[in-house]
Design a protein around this motif. Structure first.
Motif, mmCIF file in Angstrom:
data_model
loop_
_atom_site.group_PDB
_atom_site.id
_atom_site.type_symbol
_atom_site.label_atom_id
_atom_site.label_comp_id
_atom_site.label_asym_id
_atom_site.label_seq_id
_atom_site.Cartn_x
_atom_site.Cartn_y
_atom_site.Cartn_z
ATOM 1 N N PHE A 52 34.236 -20.799 7.933
ATOM 2 C CA PHE A 52 35.011 -19.908 7.080
ATOM 3 C C PHE A 52 36.421 -20.452 6.904
ATOM 4 O O PHE A 52 36.981 -20.476 5.815
ATOM 5 C CB PHE A 52 35.028 -18.526 7.725
ATOM 6 N N MET A 53 37.010 -20.953 8.012
ATOM 7 C CA MET A 53 38.371 -21.457 7.948
ATOM 8 C C MET A 53 38.467 -22.672 7.036
ATOM 9 O O MET A 53 39.419 -22.806 6.271
ATOM 10 C CB MET A 53 38.853 -21.837 9.360
ATOM 11 N N LEU A 54 37.447 -23.557 7.109
ATOM 12 C CA LEU A 54 37.444 -24.720 6.219
ATOM 13 C C LEU A 54 37.424 -24.263 4.766
ATOM 14 O O LEU A 54 38.122 -24.823 3.921
ATOM 15 C CB LEU A 54 36.211 -25.593 6.465
ATOM 16 N N ALA A 55 36.617 -23.223 4.506
ATOM 17 C CA ALA A 55 36.539 -22.707 3.144
ATOM 18 C C ALA A 55 37.896 -22.163 2.710
ATOM 19 O O ALA A 55 38.349 -22.420 1.587
ATOM 20 C CB ALA A 55 35.477 -21.615 3.043
ATOM 21 N N VAL A 56 38.561 -21.433 3.599
ATOM 22 C CA VAL A 56 39.868 -20.859 3.258
ATOM 23 C C VAL A 56 40.875 -21.959 2.952
ATOM 24 O O VAL A 56 41.610 -21.888 1.958
ATOM 25 C CB VAL A 56 40.399 -19.979 4.417
ATOM 26 N N VAL A 57 40.891 -22.998 3.803
ATOM 27 C CA VAL A 57 41.853 -24.079 3.581
ATOM 28 C C VAL A 57 41.582 -24.758 2.242
ATOM 29 O O VAL A 57 42.506 -25.031 1.473
ATOM 30 C CB VAL A 57 41.792 -25.103 4.738
ATOM 31 N N THR A 58 40.308 -25.002 1.952
ATOM 32 C CA THR A 58 39.969 -25.649 0.682
ATOM 33 C C THR A 58 40.392 -24.788 -0.500
ATOM 34 O O THR A 58 41.011 -25.274 -1.448
ATOM 35 C CB THR A 58 38.462 -25.925 0.612
ATOM 36 N N PHE A 59 40.072 -23.495 -0.434
ATOM 37 C CA PHE A 59 40.477 -22.589 -1.504
ATOM 38 C C PHE A 59 41.990 -22.603 -1.658
ATOM 39 O O PHE A 59 42.527 -22.643 -2.765
ATOM 40 C CB PHE A 59 40.036 -21.151 -1.169
ATOM 41 N N ALA A 60 42.696 -22.581 -0.500
ATOM 42 C CA ALA A 60 44.155 -22.511 -0.561
ATOM 43 C C ALA A 60 44.717 -23.757 -1.232
ATOM 44 O O ALA A 60 45.641 -23.677 -2.041
ATOM 45 C CB ALA A 60 44.746 -22.352 0.841
ATOM 46 N N ILE A 61 44.140 -24.919 -0.918
ATOM 47 C CA ILE A 61 44.652 -26.139 -1.524
ATOM 48 C C ILE A 61 44.390 -26.153 -3.020
ATOM 49 O O ILE A 61 45.283 -26.462 -3.821
ATOM 50 C CB ILE A 61 44.029 -27.383 -0.846
ATOM 51 N N VAL A 62 43.184 -25.798 -3.407
ATOM 52 C CA VAL A 62 42.844 -25.841 -4.832
ATOM 53 C C VAL A 62 43.643 -24.815 -5.625
ATOM 54 O O VAL A 62 44.259 -25.128 -6.649
ATOM 55 C CB VAL A 62 41.333 -25.613 -5.022
ATOM 56 N N PHE A 63 43.650 -23.577 -5.150
ATOM 57 C CA PHE A 63 44.392 -22.567 -5.886
ATOM 58 C C PHE A 63 45.879 -22.739 -5.752
ATOM 59 O O PHE A 63 46.650 -22.320 -6.628
ATOM 60 C CB PHE A 63 43.953 -21.157 -5.466
#
Lengths: 251, 292, 274
Positions: free
Chosen positions: B140-151
């Motif tokens: 979940f944390m990896l997903a959050v970090v990825t979303f945060a970088i993209v957005f």
């Protein structure tokens, strides 16, 4: 000092550590009777019972993890789990990237499920699950393959007419044909693909593989494996149990 | 859940329906809605933070920093976000384990061996011995970090534009009062920028909501995963056999997203109205006219 | 195989021409570039057709939303709300599930109609993309329609232009001009959204898929995401630049009558993804 800080910081990320050796078993969870997720949300099926028994015999503490079929080998390589126990057939192509234990199920026939007994396999696409031996077989034998991510979608494709037939393990298709009330039938033609089902390990994990091999051997020798396979809710009493080379010699 | 559901094969009709909808797998499905909301709650401020840093960097007077900021903003716009999601998660996972490998394994053996990515067991993140919860949380944390970088890149673009939109006169007046560059930034630019940023940020919130189904592609058990899993037809091997109900599950998801979008729209509208009070923009003007 | 032979074998693989079986081992960079490049054919197909057809529907819906008759306005409002308010991913899944439920063949007024082609990606996914981009574009055009300066409309009426003439000579060109920068962004994001097709309900027949489908195939087989995904990114950056260029030329054409100091340049602002 910096290394210590870095190590501490990263260790904090990785969560609680326990004293035992935990081995993680990766399975698909969508392929009854081999493995599926029951309505209580737990992994169930033949491989659940089999895996739990193996862990007991190898004196390992095991945890079950589910993973999509498409990425089941790459995630083994990256270390998300340590064993693949998902009805995976032993093939040369897979042998190149992972190591297999001895077989614990004889090669099951693959059968075709279609809407009628005289379906023409060349008249339209034949469905199969992505990255399975059946998909490769369909593609290599001149039929038009259409791949789906889950086994259930391959059957749905035949039901709604997207595909003329689906090629999958017979054990998976038999209950579906039986419960379809005549809407879906197994064709007479069957295929024998692959070399039996085995556990998948990383190439570097020889020690773990040997532990599991020993456990499988002991289950074959004292008859527990045969008894488990022939249970009615798994593969039934008519299953071929002749182990041959993968076998019982030296018990 | 209920005593009446102990033997699902013996009941039918409404009772069956009720027991079916409250089976353990369905309860997991309902909890997964919370996973999605949690993702949004964490990603929004994280993306805001990344965007703020990106915009500040892009406006910097130091050339390499400004270049870095601009490349960050531009790069994410040229490439479909799904590619970032698929690529970033694996790359980030391997990068974290590589760093840990350097710190705790002896010798710092190069982990990329042929087809495997191999690090010593102490370097695995999370450790193999950790419970399933930590593994899920890490994913979940990896997903959050990825979303945060993209957005974050999209947010950076909006905030960059908003910073450019603050009238220069304001900044010059602040400089005339003797404020240093940092003080001008902190006391004048940032507080005034929010009004200009809000429409873009509101829009990005809506976009973020609609990007949440991509969690499913990252292996997180989100609502799309459960809809497919629960909806597929089930044989008698399961306790609650049924036909192909995926259409109904997806219709349910559609309704969820439409409601969520509508509620967000109303919320953002109210926020915009509040922030527009007394402002010399057409929004503020409209409020004054309405009040008169 | 030399690189040239690879291109000949796999260059059009995504539409079924060329080598039947995809490479299983000994992957080369040339193979990856070629197969992923051939997958771009699908992305272009979906993007171009959805944009072209969607443009017409978007204009119709934008006008419907500005109309006075609520029987025309309300359905248009709902159409835009549903397609803008839900993720494209969910729209693909729903469309696939709904289309497979259509009866495969039925007779209407003595004519046999077959619907099995609707669930194929080239039709079903195109339909979803078409409706989706129409909704987003309609919103853009509707906003542009509302921001046409009052003075222009009054001047038109002063000249005696009314009704259809006023619309086609003043309102519609101005609407396009005002909405064009946002529409450019919309076009870019539509092309990006075409990568979702083969990840949602629509299956790939005979392993014919788009660029991301092949990139995923290579990433899975080589366990190395660091090559195929940047290759797709590279192709998409090229595509984005191409779209920006084409739309920029149209923007210049739409603004040609304005004095040069008031001409608006397109500034790329991402405002919409699905």
């Amino acid at each position: 000092m910096k290394r210590l800080l870095l190590a501490t910081a990263l260790a904090a990320l990785s969560g609680a550590a326990f004293a035992q050796d935990v081995v993680r078993l990766g399975t698909e969870g969508a392929y009854p009777p081999y493995n599926f997720i029951n309505d209580a949300g737990e992994v169930a099926g033949f491989e659940r019972e089999f895996g739990d028994e193996l862990c007991k015999r190898a004196d390992l503490s095991c945890e079950w993890v589910t993973n999509e079929w498409d990425s089941i080998i790459p995630n083994l390589q990256s270390g998300n789990y340590d064993v693949i126990i998902a009805g995976m057939s032993i093939t040369d192509e897979r042998e190149e990237v992972i190591d297999f234990s001895q077989g614990y199920l004889r090669p099951a026939s693959s059968a075709y499920l279609a809407a009628s007994a005289d379906a023409d396999l060349m008249s339209g696409p034949v469905a199969a699950q992505t990255a399975t031996i059946q998909a490769a077989f369909v593609a290599e034998n001149g039929m038009q393959v259409v791949e789906y991510a889950t086994p259930e979608e391959t059957v749905a494709a035949v039901k709604n007419g997207e595909a003329v037939a689906v090629l999958a393990d017979k054990d998976y298709l038999v209950p579906i044909a039986a419960e379809s009330g005549g809407a879906l039938v197994l064709l007479e033609k069957q295929e024998s693909i692959g070399d039996g089902v085995g556990l998948g390990f990383r190439d570097s994990d020889d020690a773990l593989r040997e532990k599991f091999d020993a456990a499988i051997k002991s289950m074959k020798c004292d008859g527990t494996l045969d008894a488990m396979i022939t249970k009615a809710e798994y593969f039934g009493p008519d299953t071929d149990l002749d182990w041959g080379d993968a076998g019982k010699e030296g018990c | 859940m209920f005593a009446a559901c102990a033997d699902p094969k013996a009941i039918d009709g409404l009772t069956w329906g009720l027991c079916y909808l409250t089976s353990a797998k369905h309860v997991d499905f309902y909890w997964s809605f919370l996973t999605v909301l949690l993702l949004l709650a964490i990603t929004a401020p994280a993306a805001l933070g990344m965007g703020f840093m990106g915009a500040t960097a892009a406006r910097s007077h130091i050339a390499p920093v400004s270049w870095l900021g601009k490349v960050y903003i531009w790069m994410v716009r040229g490439v479909p976000d799904i590619i970032f999601f698929l690529f970033f998660v694996i790359a980030l996972d391997q990068a974290i384990e590589y760093l840990k490998n350097l710190a705790v394994c002896d010798g710092g053996v190069w982990p990329w061996q042929g087809l495997e990515f191999r690090v010593c067991p102490e370097a695995k993140v999370p450790l193999a011995k950790s419970s399933a919860f930590w593994h899920q949380a890490y994913g979940f944390m990896l997903a959050v970090v990825t979303f945060a970088i993209v957005f974050g890149a999209f947010v950076a673009n909006v905030i960059f534009g908003a910073m450019q939109a603050v009238p220069r006169a304001q900044l010059e007046t602040a400089e005339a009062y003797g404020m240093s560059r940092a003080q001008v930034f902190r006391r004048i630019l940032v507080p005034q920028m929010w009004v200009y940023a809000l429409p873009g940020l509101g829009n990005l919130w809506m976009i973020l909501i609609k990007a949440t189904p991509l969690l499913f592609l990252l292996g997180v058990k989100d609502i799309v995963y459960y809809a497919r899993e629960l909806g597929g037809s089930k044989t008698q091997a399961y306790e609650y056999p049924h036909g192909d109900w995926r259409l109904w599950y997806f219709l349910g998801l559609l309704v969820f997203y439409l409601v969520f979008t509508r509620v967000s729209e109303i919320g953002i509208g109210k926020l915009t109205a509040r922030l527009s009070h007394g402002q010399a923009t057409s929004g503020g003007e409209a409020l004054r006219k309405a009040a008169a | 195989m030399t690189c040239w032979e690879t291109i000949q074998a796999y260059g059009l693989r995504s539409i079924g021409i060329g080598e039947n079986l995809l490479p299983k081992s000994d992957f080369t960079i040339c193979q990856q570039f070629t197969l992923i490049g051939s997958g771009m054919i699908w992305n272009l197909y979906f993007g171009v057709l959805a944009l072209v057809f969607g443009f017409f529907l978007a204009n119709a819906v934008a006008l419907a939303r500005a109309g006075r008759n609520p029987w025309v306005r309300k359905p248009a409002d709902w159409f835009v709300f549903v397609f803008r308010g839900s993720p494209l991913f969910i729209q693909f899944f729903l469309a696939y599930e709904a289309l497979v439920l259509l009866p495969k063949e039925f007779t209407l007024f003595g004519v046999e109609i077959s619907t099995s082609w609707t669930t194929r990606a080239w039709a079903g996914a195109l339909l979803v993309l078409f409706l989706n981009t129409a909704a987003y574009s309609a919103e853009i055009f509707h906003g542009a329609l509302k921001s046409i300066p009052k003075g222009d409309l009054e001047a038109a009426e002063a000249y005696g232009l009314t009704g259809w003439k006023k619309f086609i000579r003043i309102e519609w060109p101005t609407m396009l001009r005002l909405g064009w920068p946002a529409y450019t962004n919309e076009a870019i994001f539509l092309f990006h959204a075409t990568t979702l097709v083969y990840f949602s309900g629509f299956p790939a027949f005979a392993q014919k898929g788009d660029a991301l489908y092949y990139a995923n195939y290579f990433a899975d087989k080589t366990f190395n995401p660091f090559i195929p995904y940047p290759i797709v990114a590279f192709y998409f950056i090229l595509l984005t630049l191409l779209v920006t260029f084409v739309y920029g030329r149209v923007n210049r054409h739409l603004n040609r009558h304005l004095p040069s100091n008031t001409r608006s340049k397109i500034r790329l602002r991402p405002n919409l993804i699905r």
